[in-house]
Motif scaffolding. Structure first.
Motif, PDB file in Angstrom:
ATOM      1  N   GLU A  21       1.025  -0.987  -0.079  1.00  0.00           N
ATOM      2  CA  GLU A  21       0.173  -0.453   0.289  1.00  0.00           C
ATOM      3  C   GLU A  21       0.600   0.538   0.268  1.00  0.00           C
ATOM      4  O   GLU A  21       0.645   2.482  -0.337  1.00  0.00           O
ATOM      5  CB  GLU A  21      -0.752  -0.127   1.369  1.00  0.00           C
ATOM      6  N   MET A  22       1.644   0.911   0.891  1.00  0.00           N
ATOM      7  CA  MET A  22       2.468   2.329   1.060  1.00  0.00           C
ATOM      8  C   MET A  22       3.526   2.840  -0.923  1.00  0.00           C
ATOM      9  O   MET A  22       3.274   3.766  -0.990  1.00  0.00           O
ATOM     10  CB  MET A  22       3.800   2.062   1.688  1.00  0.00           C
ATOM     11  N   MET A  23       4.194   1.770  -0.985  1.00  0.00           N
ATOM     12  CA  MET A  23       4.586   2.056  -2.747  1.00  0.00           C
ATOM     13  C   MET A  23       3.563   2.298  -3.334  1.00  0.00           C
ATOM     14  O   MET A  23       3.593   3.301  -4.505  1.00  0.00           O
ATOM     15  CB  MET A  23       5.358   0.420  -3.271  1.00  0.00           C
ATOM     16  N   ARG A  24       1.915   1.298  -3.759  1.00  0.00           N
ATOM     17  CA  ARG A  24       0.907   2.497  -3.911  1.00  0.00           C
ATOM     18  C   ARG A  24       0.982   3.415  -4.147  1.00  0.00           C
ATOM     19  O   ARG A  24       0.720   4.777  -5.132  1.00  0.00           O
ATOM     20  CB  ARG A  24      -0.068   1.210  -3.496  1.00  0.00           C
ATOM     21  N   LEU A  25       0.446   3.859  -3.033  1.00  0.00           N
ATOM     22  CA  LEU A  25       0.288   5.138  -2.118  1.00  0.00           C
ATOM     23  C   LEU A  25       1.722   6.506  -2.615  1.00  0.00           C
ATOM     24  O   LEU A  25       1.327   7.677  -3.668  1.00  0.00           O
ATOM     25  CB  LEU A  25       0.066   6.344  -1.437  1.00  0.00           C
ATOM     26  N   ILE A  26       2.820   5.641  -2.924  1.00  0.00           N
ATOM     27  CA  ILE A  26       4.426   6.177  -3.300  1.00  0.00           C
ATOM     28  C   ILE A  26       4.166   6.985  -5.652  1.00  0.00           C
ATOM     29  O   ILE A  26       4.178   7.910  -5.720  1.00  0.00           O
ATOM     30  CB  ILE A  26       5.450   6.326  -2.744  1.00  0.00           C
ATOM     31  N   HIS A  27       3.565   5.980  -5.597  1.00  0.00           N
ATOM     32  CA  HIS A  27       3.600   6.049  -7.417  1.00  0.00           C
ATOM     33  C   HIS A  27       2.933   6.990  -7.679  1.00  0.00           C
ATOM     34  O   HIS A  27       2.888   7.919  -8.553  1.00  0.00           O
ATOM     35  CB  HIS A  27       3.837   4.493  -7.664  1.00  0.00           C
ATOM     36  N   LEU A  29       1.282   8.697  -6.058  1.00  0.00           N
ATOM     37  CA  LEU A  29       2.253  10.607  -6.073  1.00  0.00           C
ATOM     38  C   LEU A  29       2.858  10.976  -6.828  1.00  0.00           C
ATOM     39  O   LEU A  29       2.366  12.584  -7.236  1.00  0.00           O
ATOM     40  CB  LEU A  29       1.948  11.066  -4.452  1.00  0.00           C
ATOM     41  N   GLU A  30       4.062  10.357  -7.021  1.00  0.00           N
ATOM     42  CA  GLU A  30       4.559  10.379  -8.370  1.00  0.00           C
ATOM     43  C   GLU A  30       4.385  11.076  -9.782  1.00  0.00           C
ATOM     44  O   GLU A  30       4.431  11.696  -9.864  1.00  0.00           O
ATOM     45  CB  GLU A  30       5.651   9.721  -8.536  1.00  0.00           C
ATOM     46  N   LYS A  31       3.114   9.872 -10.184  1.00  0.00           N
ATOM     47  CA  LYS A  31       2.586  10.060 -11.453  1.00  0.00           C
ATOM     48  C   LYS A  31       1.806  11.884 -10.628  1.00  0.00           C
ATOM     49  O   LYS A  31       2.246  12.601 -12.297  1.00  0.00           O
ATOM     50  CB  LYS A  31       1.785   9.245 -11.657  1.00  0.00           C
ATOM     51  N   LYS A  32       0.715  12.391 -10.220  1.00  0.00           N
ATOM     52  CA  LYS A  32       0.012  13.323 -10.005  1.00  0.00           C
ATOM     53  C   LYS A  32       0.821  14.253  -9.828  1.00  0.00           C
ATOM     54  O   LYS A  32       0.694  15.971 -10.461  1.00  0.00           O
ATOM     55  CB  LYS A  32      -0.708  12.983  -8.324  1.00  0.00           C
ATOM     56  N   TYR A  33       2.378  14.119  -9.219  1.00  0.00           N
ATOM     57  CA  TYR A  33       2.754  15.496  -8.981  1.00  0.00           C
ATOM     58  C   TYR A  33       4.251  15.968 -10.049  1.00  0.00           C
ATOM     59  O   TYR A  33       5.273  15.909 -10.294  1.00  0.00           O
ATOM     60  CB  TYR A  33       3.317  15.817  -8.069  1.00  0.00           C
ATOM     61  N   HIS A  34       4.805  14.415 -11.099  1.00  0.00           N
ATOM     62  CA  HIS A  34       5.175  14.296 -11.759  1.00  0.00           C
ATOM     63  C   HIS A  34       7.072  14.489 -11.254  1.00  0.00           C
ATOM     64  O   HIS A  34       7.560  15.064 -11.742  1.00  0.00           O
ATOM     65  CB  HIS A  34       5.152  15.289 -13.042  1.00  0.00           C
ATOM     66  N   VAL A  35       6.723  13.595 -10.551  1.00  0.00           N
ATOM     67  CA  VAL A  35       8.374  13.840  -9.758  1.00  0.00           C
ATOM     68  C   VAL A  35       8.748  12.869 -10.561  1.00  0.00           C
ATOM     69  O   VAL A  35       8.516  11.802 -11.442  1.00  0.00           O
ATOM     70  CB  VAL A  35       7.716  12.235  -8.364  1.00  0.00           C
ATOM     71  N   GLY A  36      10.280  13.409 -11.198  1.00  0.00           N
ATOM     72  CA  GLY A  36      11.535  12.390 -11.515  1.00  0.00           C
ATOM     73  C   GLY A  36      11.044  12.946 -13.025  1.00  0.00           C
ATOM     74  O   GLY A  36      12.542  12.921 -13.524  1.00  0.00           O
ATOM     75  N   ASP A  37      10.319  13.906 -13.519  1.00  0.00           N
ATOM     76  CA  ASP A  37      10.545  14.708 -15.121  1.00  0.00           C
ATOM     77  C   ASP A  37      11.287  16.282 -14.336  1.00  0.00           C
ATOM     78  O   ASP A  37      11.632  16.739 -13.704  1.00  0.00           O
ATOM     79  CB  ASP A  37       9.329  15.624 -15.009  1.00  0.00           C
ATOM     80  N   TYR A  38      11.794  16.776 -15.121  1.00  0.00           N
ATOM     81  CA  TYR A  38      12.296  17.928 -15.715  1.00  0.00           C
ATOM     82  C   TYR A  38      11.584  18.944 -15.765  1.00  0.00           C
ATOM     83  O   TYR A  38      11.222  19.176 -16.606  1.00  0.00           O
ATOM     84  CB  TYR A  38      13.852  17.647 -16.435  1.00  0.00           C
ATOM     85  N   PHE A  46      10.569  14.502  -4.371  1.00  0.00           N
ATOM     86  CA  PHE A  46       9.395  14.157  -4.192  1.00  0.00           C
ATOM     87  C   PHE A  46       9.421  14.012  -2.646  1.00  0.00           C
ATOM     88  O   PHE A  46      10.622  13.730  -1.615  1.00  0.00           O
ATOM     89  CB  PHE A  46       9.596  12.230  -3.807  1.00  0.00           C
ATOM     90  N   ASN A  47       9.155  15.285  -2.309  1.00  0.00           N
ATOM     91  CA  ASN A  47       9.557  15.944  -1.055  1.00  0.00           C
ATOM     92  C   ASN A  47       8.298  17.046  -0.211  1.00  0.00           C
ATOM     93  O   ASN A  47       7.759  16.742  -1.265  1.00  0.00           O
ATOM     94  CB  ASN A  47      10.837  17.056  -0.759  1.00  0.00           C
ATOM     95  N   ASP A  48       8.455  17.467   0.252  1.00  0.00           N
ATOM     96  CA  ASP A  48       7.196  18.864   0.704  1.00  0.00           C
ATOM     97  C   ASP A  48       7.222  19.549   0.186  1.00  0.00           C
ATOM     98  O   ASP A  48       6.259  20.212  -0.106  1.00  0.00           O
ATOM     99  CB  ASP A  48       7.363  19.139   2.314  1.00  0.00           C
ATOM    100  N   GLU A  49       8.304  20.347  -0.470  1.00  0.00           N
ATOM    101  CA  GLU A  49       7.919  21.328  -0.920  1.00  0.00           C
ATOM    102  C   GLU A  49       7.179  20.693  -2.648  1.00  0.00           C
ATOM    103  O   GLU A  49       6.640  22.440  -2.869  1.00  0.00           O
ATOM    104  CB  GLU A  49       9.174  22.288  -1.887  1.00  0.00           C
ATOM    105  N   THR A  50       7.262  19.516  -3.341  1.00  0.00           N
ATOM    106  CA  THR A  50       6.133  18.718  -4.011  1.00  0.00           C
ATOM    107  C   THR A  50       4.822  18.812  -3.963  1.00  0.00           C
ATOM    108  O   THR A  50       3.995  18.873  -4.907  1.00  0.00           O
ATOM    109  CB  THR A  50       7.495  18.427  -4.791  1.00  0.00           C
ATOM    110  N   ILE A  51       5.343  18.036  -2.966  1.00  0.00           N
ATOM    111  CA  ILE A  51       3.918  17.315  -2.911  1.00  0.00           C
ATOM    112  C   ILE A  51       3.773  18.136  -1.034  1.00  0.00           C
ATOM    113  O   ILE A  51       4.164  17.814  -0.110  1.00  0.00           O
ATOM    114  CB  ILE A  51       4.060  15.963  -2.703  1.00  0.00           C
ATOM    115  N   PRO A  52       1.344  18.533  -0.991  1.00  0.00           N
ATOM    116  CA  PRO A  52       1.799  18.930  -0.141  1.00  0.00           C
ATOM    117  C   PRO A  52       1.340  17.907   1.404  1.00  0.00           C
ATOM    118  O   PRO A  52       0.783  17.065   0.254  1.00  0.00           O
ATOM    119  CB  PRO A  52       0.840  19.627  -0.229  1.00  0.00           C
ATOM    120  N   ASN A  53       1.236  18.267   2.184  1.00  0.00           N
ATOM    121  CA  ASN A  53       1.104  17.104   2.909  1.00  0.00           C
ATOM    122  C   ASN A  53      -0.469  17.426   3.244  1.00  0.00           C
ATOM    123  O   ASN A  53      -1.298  16.266   4.041  1.00  0.00           O
ATOM    124  CB  ASN A  53       1.183  17.715   4.046  1.00  0.00           C
TER     125      ASN A  53
END
Length: 68
Positions: A21-27, A29-38, A46-53
């Motif tokens: 479940e942890m990895m599902r949520l991480i993936h 969130l990565e898709k939603k906030y384009h983590v890894g894109d330039y 993947f940090n607090d600046e990119t993904i709001p709490n």
């Protein structure tokens, strides 16, 4: 079962994390906030600046890993 072994069992159960479940949520969130894109030659991390709490998935992730 003795009292000390019951305590150890409860402690062990409390620290287990649902990694699937942890990895599902991480993936998600990565898709939603384009983590890894330039953007402007900088990689989105993947940090607090990119993904709001306050994001519902981030709140759920915190619950899964036992942060909140």
């Amino acid at each position: 079962m003795g009292a000390s072994s019951e305590y150890a069992q409860k402690k062990e159960n409390n620290t287990k994390i649902d990694r699937q479940e942890m990895m599902r949520l991480i993936h998600e969130l990565e898709k939603k906030y384009h983590v890894g894109d330039y953007v402007n030659d900088r990689q989105i991390k993947f940090n607090d600046e990119t993904i709001p709490n306050e994001d519902p998935m981030m709140i759920e992730l915190h619950k899964v890993v036992g942060v909140r």
